[in-house]
Scaffold this motif. Structure first.
Motif, PDB file in Angstrom:
ATOM      1  N   TYR A   1      32.409 -41.036  39.126  1.00 29.02           N
ATOM      2  CA  TYR A   1      30.975 -41.170  38.953  1.00 29.02           C
ATOM      3  C   TYR A   1      30.371 -40.084  38.088  1.00 29.02           C
ATOM      4  O   TYR A   1      29.173 -39.908  38.054  1.00 29.02           O
ATOM      5  CB  TYR A   1      30.278 -41.224  40.314  1.00 29.02           C
ATOM      6  CG  TYR A   1      30.518 -42.539  40.997  1.00 29.02           C
ATOM      7  CD1 TYR A   1      29.762 -43.650  40.659  1.00 29.02           C
ATOM      8  CD2 TYR A   1      31.509 -42.687  41.959  1.00 29.02           C
ATOM      9  CE1 TYR A   1      29.966 -44.874  41.265  1.00 29.02           C
ATOM     10  CE2 TYR A   1      31.724 -43.903  42.567  1.00 29.02           C
ATOM     11  CZ  TYR A   1      30.953 -44.987  42.218  1.00 29.02           C
ATOM     12  OH  TYR A   1      31.166 -46.194  42.807  1.00 29.02           O
TER      13      TYR A   1
ATOM     14  N   GLU B   1      22.864 -34.543  45.314  1.00 28.14           N
ATOM     15  CA  GLU B   1      23.321 -35.921  45.495  1.00 28.14           C
ATOM     16  C   GLU B   1      22.256 -36.908  45.031  1.00 28.14           C
ATOM     17  O   GLU B   1      22.566 -37.910  44.380  1.00 28.14           O
ATOM     18  CB  GLU B   1      23.667 -36.173  46.958  1.00 28.14           C
ATOM     19  CG  GLU B   1      24.921 -35.476  47.410  1.00 28.14           C
ATOM     20  CD  GLU B   1      25.151 -35.587  48.913  1.00 28.14           C
ATOM     21  OE1 GLU B   1      24.409 -36.336  49.589  1.00 28.14           O
ATOM     22  OE2 GLU B   1      26.060 -34.913  49.415  1.00 28.14           O
ATOM     23  N   THR B   2      21.003 -36.624  45.341  1.00 29.97           N
ATOM     24  CA  THR B   2      19.905 -37.489  44.927  1.00 29.97           C
ATOM     25  C   THR B   2      19.774 -37.510  43.407  1.00 29.97           C
ATOM     26  O   THR B   2      19.605 -38.569  42.801  1.00 29.97           O
ATOM     27  CB  THR B   2      18.578 -37.026  45.561  1.00 29.97           C
ATOM     28  OG1 THR B   2      18.724 -37.010  46.978  1.00 29.97           O
ATOM     29  CG2 THR B   2      17.434 -37.940  45.188  1.00 29.97           C
TER      30      THR B   2
ATOM     31  N   GLU C   1      33.495 -46.925  38.679  1.00 32.59           N
ATOM     32  CA  GLU C   1      34.437 -47.027  39.788  1.00 32.59           C
ATOM     33  C   GLU C   1      35.817 -46.505  39.404  1.00 32.59           C
ATOM     34  O   GLU C   1      36.501 -45.870  40.201  1.00 32.59           O
ATOM     35  CB  GLU C   1      34.536 -48.460  40.283  1.00 32.59           C
ATOM     36  CG  GLU C   1      33.285 -48.918  41.017  1.00 32.59           C
ATOM     37  CD  GLU C   1      33.318 -50.383  41.369  1.00 32.59           C
ATOM     38  OE1 GLU C   1      34.141 -51.138  40.793  1.00 32.59           O
ATOM     39  OE2 GLU C   1      32.498 -50.794  42.199  1.00 32.59           O
TER      40      GLU C   1
ATOM     41  N   GLU D   1      22.128 -36.929  41.214  1.00 37.73           N
ATOM     42  CA  GLU D   1      23.285 -37.647  40.669  1.00 37.73           C
ATOM     43  C   GLU D   1      23.116 -39.153  40.839  1.00 37.73           C
ATOM     44  O   GLU D   1      23.422 -39.937  39.938  1.00 37.73           O
ATOM     45  CB  GLU D   1      24.566 -37.174  41.360  1.00 37.73           C
ATOM     46  CG  GLU D   1      25.825 -37.832  40.854  1.00 37.73           C
ATOM     47  CD  GLU D   1      26.126 -37.531  39.397  1.00 37.73           C
ATOM     48  OE1 GLU D   1      26.826 -38.348  38.761  1.00 37.73           O
ATOM     49  OE2 GLU D   1      25.670 -36.496  38.891  1.00 37.73           O
ATOM     50  N   ARG D   2      22.612 -39.580  41.982  1.00 40.05           N
ATOM     51  CA  ARG D   2      22.389 -41.007  42.222  1.00 40.05           C
ATOM     52  C   ARG D   2      21.368 -41.558  41.224  1.00 40.05           C
ATOM     53  O   ARG D   2      21.563 -42.630  40.650  1.00 40.05           O
ATOM     54  CB  ARG D   2      21.902 -41.249  43.652  1.00 40.05           C
ATOM     55  CG  ARG D   2      21.810 -42.721  44.002  1.00 40.05           C
ATOM     56  CD  ARG D   2      21.372 -43.012  45.443  1.00 40.05           C
ATOM     57  NE  ARG D   2      21.786 -42.046  46.425  1.00 40.05           N
ATOM     58  CZ  ARG D   2      20.957 -41.170  47.023  1.00 40.05           C
ATOM     59  NH1 ARG D   2      19.687 -41.150  46.724  1.00 40.05           N
ATOM     60  NH2 ARG D   2      21.411 -40.325  47.925  1.00 40.05           N
ATOM     61  N   ARG D   3      20.292 -40.808  40.999  1.00 41.75           N
ATOM     62  CA  ARG D   3      19.284 -41.240  40.018  1.00 41.75           C
ATOM     63  C   ARG D   3      19.883 -41.348  38.621  1.00 41.75           C
ATOM     64  O   ARG D   3      19.588 -42.291  37.876  1.00 41.75           O
ATOM     65  CB  ARG D   3      18.124 -40.243  39.989  1.00 41.75           C
ATOM     66  CG  ARG D   3      17.155 -40.435  41.089  1.00 41.75           C
ATOM     67  CD  ARG D   3      15.903 -39.606  40.847  1.00 41.75           C
ATOM     68  NE  ARG D   3      15.201 -39.441  42.103  1.00 41.75           N
ATOM     69  CZ  ARG D   3      14.793 -38.289  42.591  1.00 41.75           C
ATOM     70  NH1 ARG D   3      14.990 -37.182  41.916  1.00 41.75           N
ATOM     71  NH2 ARG D   3      14.166 -38.234  43.740  1.00 41.75           N
ATOM     72  N   ARG D   4      20.727 -40.405  38.266  1.00 42.16           N
ATOM     73  CA  ARG D   4      21.358 -40.417  36.944  1.00 42.16           C
ATOM     74  C   ARG D   4      22.239 -41.653  36.777  1.00 42.16           C
ATOM     75  O   ARG D   4      22.208 -42.320  35.739  1.00 42.16           O
ATOM     76  CB  ARG D   4      22.179 -39.142  36.761  1.00 42.16           C
ATOM     77  CG  ARG D   4      22.604 -38.897  35.340  1.00 42.16           C
ATOM     78  CD  ARG D   4      23.219 -37.545  35.196  1.00 42.16           C
ATOM     79  NE  ARG D   4      24.531 -37.529  35.827  1.00 42.16           N
ATOM     80  CZ  ARG D   4      25.556 -36.841  35.379  1.00 42.16           C
ATOM     81  NH1 ARG D   4      25.406 -36.065  34.328  1.00 42.16           N
ATOM     82  NH2 ARG D   4      26.706 -36.877  35.975  1.00 42.16           N
ATOM     83  N   ARG D   5      23.019 -41.986  37.811  1.00 42.57           N
ATOM     84  CA  ARG D   5      23.865 -43.188  37.755  1.00 42.57           C
ATOM     85  C   ARG D   5      23.019 -44.451  37.663  1.00 42.57           C
ATOM     86  O   ARG D   5      23.324 -45.363  36.893  1.00 42.57           O
ATOM     87  CB  ARG D   5      24.772 -43.269  38.975  1.00 42.57           C
ATOM     88  CG  ARG D   5      25.924 -42.313  38.947  1.00 42.57           C
ATOM     89  CD  ARG D   5      26.928 -42.609  40.040  1.00 42.57           C
ATOM     90  NE  ARG D   5      26.341 -42.692  41.357  1.00 42.57           N
ATOM     91  CZ  ARG D   5      26.316 -41.701  42.241  1.00 42.57           C
ATOM     92  NH1 ARG D   5      26.843 -40.546  41.946  1.00 42.57           N
ATOM     93  NH2 ARG D   5      25.773 -41.873  43.424  1.00 42.57           N
ATOM     94  N   GLU D   6      21.935 -44.508  38.450  1.00 49.17           N
ATOM     95  CA  GLU D   6      21.078 -45.684  38.437  1.00 49.17           C
ATOM     96  C   GLU D   6      20.404 -45.870  37.082  1.00 49.17           C
ATOM     97  O   GLU D   6      20.286 -46.993  36.589  1.00 49.17           O
ATOM     98  CB  GLU D   6      20.031 -45.589  39.550  1.00 49.17           C
ATOM     99  CG  GLU D   6      20.634 -45.779  40.926  1.00 49.17           C
ATOM    100  CD  GLU D   6      19.640 -45.543  42.056  1.00 49.17           C
ATOM    101  OE1 GLU D   6      18.471 -45.183  41.773  1.00 49.17           O
ATOM    102  OE2 GLU D   6      20.029 -45.716  43.216  1.00 49.17           O
TER     103      GLU D   6
END
Length: 48
Positions: free
Chosen positions: A46, A14-15, A42, A17-22
């Protein structure tokens, strides 16, 4: 023990993936492009 490892692995993914999106959003050149990217994430999910 297995549940603990599974939970840690899930948090790690999850971390990442969040970094990749950011990073994807941070590459926007202006606010318009940023909003388009946010809307795209959205609507289309994601997964980049």
């Amino acid at each position: 023990m297995f549940a603990f490892l599974l939970e840690k692995l899930s948090i790690w993914f999850e971390t990442a993936e969040r970094r990749r999106r950011e990073e994807y959003l941070a590459q926007s050149s202006d606010i318009v492009q940023l909003e388009q990217r946010i809307r795209s994430l959205e609507t289309n999910g994601y997964m980049l």
